[in-house]
Enzyme design. Sequence first.
Site, short mmCIF file in Angstrom:
data_model
loop_
_atom_site.label_atom_id
_atom_site.label_comp_id
_atom_site.label_asym_id
_atom_site.label_seq_id
_atom_site.Cartn_x
_atom_site.Cartn_y
_atom_site.Cartn_z
N TYR A 104 0.85 -1.19 0.00
CA TYR A 104 0.00 0.00 0.00
C TYR A 104 0.88 1.25 0.00
O TYR A 104 0.59 2.23 -0.68
CB TYR A 104 -0.93 0.00 1.22
CG TYR A 104 -1.97 -1.09 1.17
CD1 TYR A 104 -3.20 -0.87 0.55
CD2 TYR A 104 -1.73 -2.35 1.71
CE1 TYR A 104 -4.16 -1.87 0.48
CE2 TYR A 104 -2.68 -3.36 1.64
CZ TYR A 104 -3.89 -3.12 1.03
OH TYR A 104 -4.84 -4.11 0.96
N ASN A 128 -12.50 -0.04 -5.17
CA ASN A 128 -12.29 -0.42 -6.57
C ASN A 128 -13.52 -1.18 -7.06
O ASN A 128 -13.84 -2.24 -6.55
CB ASN A 128 -11.04 -1.30 -6.66
CG ASN A 128 -10.84 -1.93 -8.02
OD1 ASN A 128 -11.41 -1.49 -9.02
ND2 ASN A 128 -10.03 -2.97 -8.05
N CYS A 136 -6.39 -4.93 -7.68
CA CYS A 136 -6.18 -4.54 -6.29
C CYS A 136 -5.73 -5.73 -5.44
O CYS A 136 -5.15 -5.54 -4.38
CB CYS A 136 -7.42 -3.87 -5.72
SG CYS A 136 -8.91 -4.87 -5.79
N HIS A 137 -5.97 -6.95 -5.93
CA HIS A 137 -5.53 -8.13 -5.19
C HIS A 137 -4.00 -8.23 -5.13
O HIS A 137 -3.47 -8.95 -4.30
CB HIS A 137 -6.12 -9.41 -5.81
CG HIS A 137 -5.76 -9.63 -7.24
ND1 HIS A 137 -6.48 -9.05 -8.27
CD2 HIS A 137 -4.76 -10.35 -7.83
CE1 HIS A 137 -5.93 -9.40 -9.43
NE2 HIS A 137 -4.89 -10.19 -9.19
N GLU A 163 -1.74 -16.36 -10.12
CA GLU A 163 -0.71 -15.57 -10.79
C GLU A 163 0.71 -15.97 -10.38
O GLU A 163 1.69 -15.41 -10.89
CB GLU A 163 -0.94 -14.09 -10.52
CG GLU A 163 -2.23 -13.56 -11.10
CD GLU A 163 -2.41 -12.06 -10.91
OE1 GLU A 163 -1.44 -11.38 -10.49
OE2 GLU A 163 -3.50 -11.56 -11.20
#
Length: 169
Positions: A104, A128, A136-137, A163
């Site tokens: 962040y 979001n 945002c993950h 991912e």
Amino acid sequence: MTMYATVDSPLGELLLVGEEAPGAAGGVALASLSLPGQKSAAVVQDGWVHAPEAFAGIAAQLREYFEGRLTRFDIVCADGVGTDFQRRVWAALDTVPYGETVSYGQIAERIGTPGAGVRAVGTAIGRNPLLVVRPCHRVIGADGTLRGYAGGVERKEQLLGLEGALAVR
């Protein structure tokens, strides 16, 4: 005109909401992508048009993403959503590459609001409207732990696992 469709995914049934946009693929600009049980999820409203055909291209990209064959979305997003600050934060999210994570604080630095701005960045990320598509993950705590996610931390973990970017908890 507001249109919507639902799409099955490994995260559950996704609700896609869009606005008519003649230049966009399928004629729709994506305004919201919600997960089941998500905080502040979109809810189908009277007057919205069920138009799965308009979202066919977006649905195909989501399928490819969940199959591990797509690492970057090419989707027209609706304009005018969010405050100027939120849009700056969301634009910074769009730069975080597939398979990588940032903190962040790093997002706050990227938009020029380090320090106290971290909390505001977290709030903007929490608002979001395009989960999965706007990544945002990929934002985690400075210590590498998974922090809040509107769709639930377990789904954040699932997306990061997909991912290959799972943070150590």
